[in-house]
Scaffold this motif. Sequence first.
Motif, PDB file in Angstrom:
ATOM      1  N   ARG A 189       0.818  -1.202   0.000  1.00 19.76           N
ATOM      2  CA  ARG A 189       0.000   0.000   0.000  1.00 19.76           C
ATOM      3  C   ARG A 189       0.859   1.261   0.000  1.00 19.76           C
ATOM      4  NH1 ARG A 189      -5.143   0.993   1.147  1.00 19.76           N
ATOM      5  NH2 ARG A 189      -5.771  -0.737   2.446  1.00 19.76           N
ATOM      6  N   GLY A 190       2.062   1.133   0.530  1.00 21.31           N
ATOM      7  CA  GLY A 190       2.912   2.319   0.649  1.00 21.31           C
ATOM      8  C   GLY A 190       2.552   3.163   1.846  1.00 21.31           C
ATOM      9  N   SER A 191       1.782   2.601   2.749  1.00 20.80           N
ATOM     10  CA  SER A 191       1.357   3.320   3.942  1.00 20.80           C
ATOM     11  C   SER A 191       0.922   2.326   4.999  1.00 20.80           C
ATOM     12  CB  SER A 191       0.210   4.255   3.596  1.00 20.80           C
ATOM     13  OG  SER A 191      -0.228   4.966   4.726  1.00 20.80           O
ATOM     14  N   PRO A 192       1.239   2.498   6.262  1.00 24.04           N
ATOM     15  CA  PRO A 192       2.038   3.603   6.816  1.00 24.04           C
ATOM     16  C   PRO A 192       3.487   3.574   6.334  1.00 24.04           C
ATOM     17  CG  PRO A 192       1.480   1.981   8.520  1.00 24.04           C
ATOM     18  CD  PRO A 192       0.768   1.579   7.295  1.00 24.04           C
ATOM     19  N   LYS A 193       4.189   4.654   6.657  1.00 25.78           N
ATOM     20  CA  LYS A 193       5.551   4.822   6.161  1.00 25.78           C
ATOM     21  C   LYS A 193       6.463   3.674   6.560  1.00 25.78           C
ATOM     22  CE  LYS A 193       5.565   8.822   4.023  1.00 25.78           C
ATOM     23  NZ  LYS A 193       5.307  10.016   4.856  1.00 25.78           N
ATOM     24  N   ASP A 194       6.457   3.329   7.816  1.00 21.37           N
ATOM     25  CA  ASP A 194       7.333   2.274   8.312  1.00 21.37           C
ATOM     26  C   ASP A 194       6.484   1.119   8.848  1.00 21.37           C
ATOM     27  OD1 ASP A 194       9.130   0.623   9.532  1.00 21.37           O
ATOM     28  OD2 ASP A 194      10.172   2.189  10.637  1.00 21.37           O
ATOM     29  N   PRO A 195       6.040   0.252   7.964  1.00 20.08           N
ATOM     30  CA  PRO A 195       5.103  -0.804   8.369  1.00 20.08           C
ATOM     31  C   PRO A 195       5.655  -1.706   9.466  1.00 20.08           C
ATOM     32  CG  PRO A 195       5.222  -0.655   5.976  1.00 20.08           C
ATOM     33  CD  PRO A 195       6.311   0.221   6.514  1.00 20.08           C
ATOM     34  N   VAL A 196       6.949  -1.987   9.443  1.00 23.98           N
ATOM     35  CA  VAL A 196       7.487  -2.900  10.454  1.00 23.98           C
ATOM     36  C   VAL A 196       7.350  -2.296  11.847  1.00 23.98           C
ATOM     37  CG1 VAL A 196       9.529  -4.078  11.293  1.00 23.98           C
ATOM     38  CG2 VAL A 196       9.087  -3.999   8.844  1.00 23.98           C
ATOM     39  N   ALA A 197       7.681  -1.022  11.977  1.00 27.90           N
ATOM     40  CA  ALA A 197       7.592  -0.385  13.287  1.00 27.90           C
ATOM     41  C   ALA A 197       6.146  -0.346  13.774  1.00 27.90           C
ATOM     42  CB  ALA A 197       8.167   1.035  13.210  1.00 27.90           C
ATOM     43  N   VAL A 198       5.243   0.016  12.877  1.00 28.44           N
ATOM     44  CA  VAL A 198       3.828   0.082  13.270  1.00 28.44           C
ATOM     45  C   VAL A 198       3.303  -1.306  13.598  1.00 28.44           C
ATOM     46  CG1 VAL A 198       1.508   0.730  12.523  1.00 28.44           C
ATOM     47  CG2 VAL A 198       3.462   2.163  11.887  1.00 28.44           C
ATOM     48  N   GLY A 199       3.649  -2.280  12.787  1.00 25.48           N
ATOM     49  CA  GLY A 199       3.193  -3.640  13.027  1.00 25.48           C
ATOM     50  C   GLY A 199       3.679  -4.170  14.368  1.00 25.48           C
ATOM     51  N   ARG A 200       4.912  -3.876  14.673  1.00 32.33           N
ATOM     52  CA  ARG A 200       5.461  -4.333  15.955  1.00 32.33           C
ATOM     53  C   ARG A 200       4.718  -3.680  17.118  1.00 32.33           C
ATOM     54  NH1 ARG A 200       9.446  -4.965  19.888  1.00 32.33           N
ATOM     55  NH2 ARG A 200      11.031  -6.536  19.420  1.00 32.33           N
ATOM     56  N   ARG A 201       4.459  -2.411  17.000  1.00 30.27           N
ATOM     57  CA  ARG A 201       3.726  -1.711  18.059  1.00 30.27           C
ATOM     58  C   ARG A 201       2.326  -2.277  18.236  1.00 30.27           C
ATOM     59  NH1 ARG A 201       4.004   3.660  15.766  1.00 30.27           N
ATOM     60  NH2 ARG A 201       1.780   3.564  16.176  1.00 30.27           N
ATOM     61  N   VAL A 202       1.666  -2.519  17.106  1.00 27.79           N
ATOM     62  CA  VAL A 202       0.315  -3.075  17.164  1.00 27.79           C
ATOM     63  C   VAL A 202       0.329  -4.445  17.833  1.00 27.79           C
ATOM     64  CG1 VAL A 202      -1.527  -4.014  15.717  1.00 27.79           C
ATOM     65  CG2 VAL A 202      -0.577  -1.752  15.216  1.00 27.79           C
ATOM     66  N   ALA A 203       1.293  -5.261  17.460  1.00 30.27           N
ATOM     67  CA  ALA A 203       1.386  -6.589  18.066  1.00 30.27           C
ATOM     68  C   ALA A 203       1.679  -6.485  19.560  1.00 30.27           C
ATOM     69  CB  ALA A 203       2.463  -7.409  17.357  1.00 30.27           C
ATOM     70  N   ALA A 204       2.526  -5.531  19.905  1.00 24.52           N
ATOM     71  CA  ALA A 204       2.845  -5.355  21.331  1.00 24.52           C
ATOM     72  C   ALA A 204       1.599  -4.964  22.120  1.00 24.52           C
ATOM     73  CB  ALA A 204       3.937  -4.299  21.489  1.00 24.52           C
ATOM     74  N   ALA A 205       0.758  -4.131  21.524  1.00 27.62           N
ATOM     75  CA  ALA A 205      -0.496  -3.757  22.200  1.00 27.62           C
ATOM     76  C   ALA A 205      -1.405  -4.970  22.369  1.00 27.62           C
ATOM     77  CB  ALA A 205      -1.203  -2.650  21.412  1.00 27.62           C
ATOM     78  N   ALA A 206      -1.416  -5.831  21.364  1.00 27.14           N
ATOM     79  CA  ALA A 206      -2.229  -7.049  21.467  1.00 27.14           C
ATOM     80  C   ALA A 206      -1.710  -7.953  22.579  1.00 27.14           C
ATOM     81  CB  ALA A 206      -2.233  -7.792  20.125  1.00 27.14           C
TER      82      ALA A 206
END
Lengths: 194, 194
Positions: free
Chosen positions: B166-183
Amino acid sequence: MQRPPARERLLRAADRLLFDRGIRATPVDELLREADVAAATLYAHFGTKDGLVAAALEARADAWRRVWDRHIVEAADDAERLLAIFDALADYRTGVGGAARWCAFLAASAELRDAAEPIAAALAEDTALLGERLLALARPIAGDRAPELADAVLLAYTGTLAGFLRGSPKDPVAVGRRVAAAAIAAAEPLSPRA
Amino acid sequence: MQRPPARERLLRAADRLLFDRGIRATPVDELLREADVAAATLYAHFGTKDGLVAAALEARADAWRRVWDRHIVEAADDAERLLAIFDALADYRTGVGGAARWCAFLAASAELRDAAEPIAAALAEDTALLGERLLALARPIAGDRAPELADAVLLAYTGTLAGFLRGSPKDPVAVGRRVAAAAIAAAEPLSPRA
DNA sequence: GTCTATAAGCGGATAGAC
DNA sequence: GTCTATCCGCTTATAGAC
């Protein structure tokens, strides 16, 4: 029982075949057969196959936006408004968007490495709409940290769509909604149960 | 400086071109030119283009599994072990898997509606490996609710991959890691700071 | 004037023969 | 290793029907 005009029949056939079987996997001939339209008519209306693809994508974007709108309006509070994208998705998939395997826009992106202009524009618009709306909806919840929350929800939404493609988890919408809810809980400046 | 054998050159060319430009978008001729191999050699080794695609996918699965393994071993605690998939992904993308636009397996799924047997098997294996491992890694954290946590992490991981598309969010790995951490935080039976 | 039917040109891709 | 038969998909030309 009027028969819709050729242009309309073409758009419906495109929506049914293109996003289920794939864009490249669907030859023009099949679109013509499904729509019961002559080749010359397609090229008169849309110029090329790409033109029809772009028009079908735009129609899909409109339908999706309307469904999402409705679910935002009906939501009870800020968090529910941000999560409404998942309820809208569940609704959309059983309704107007029924045929698509996962997401017409991401699928087009994946299939067409360098999409021609009308198609690329439709794809960019979809992502832009998602980004803007989610950011606005995240603002009342997360304040200054709304961009991070919006990114998290966008990623959960994108993961839900790609989850359909992967075939796992079983119910991507339910899991995506839960994941997004956890991100909201983590982003709320006030304690969750205050 | 030995020149690798034709089979090896073909696999490398396939990995570089197929998953960057797309499978259907890459003609056999280009693979042959990139590998500097004759057509007959390709068909002798792999039977068809599909055979080469499947072999390239399997090679990719092996490389990915090794990188993931290493990051799991190096992780400090249970939560870090479950999140290691994101560190492995960042590592993998800058290393052996550099060429791919997003995810070779999901891309193949998206491009090939009904993949031929060897290809379909490679795709199924990837998702099976993810499911099994994530479930095992989630167990010490979430106990009985490990399946739900594993689903959440799988969805965040899939969302990260599709985020590149998709080209968004800018840094998918960082966002994905944060989301997983919240889970993870939401799934821990004990209070987070106990 | 919009749409249909037919057919054919043309580039490109796969696969296998030589 | 080259060369080519064969097929397939997109597009256009032509001529005619509602």
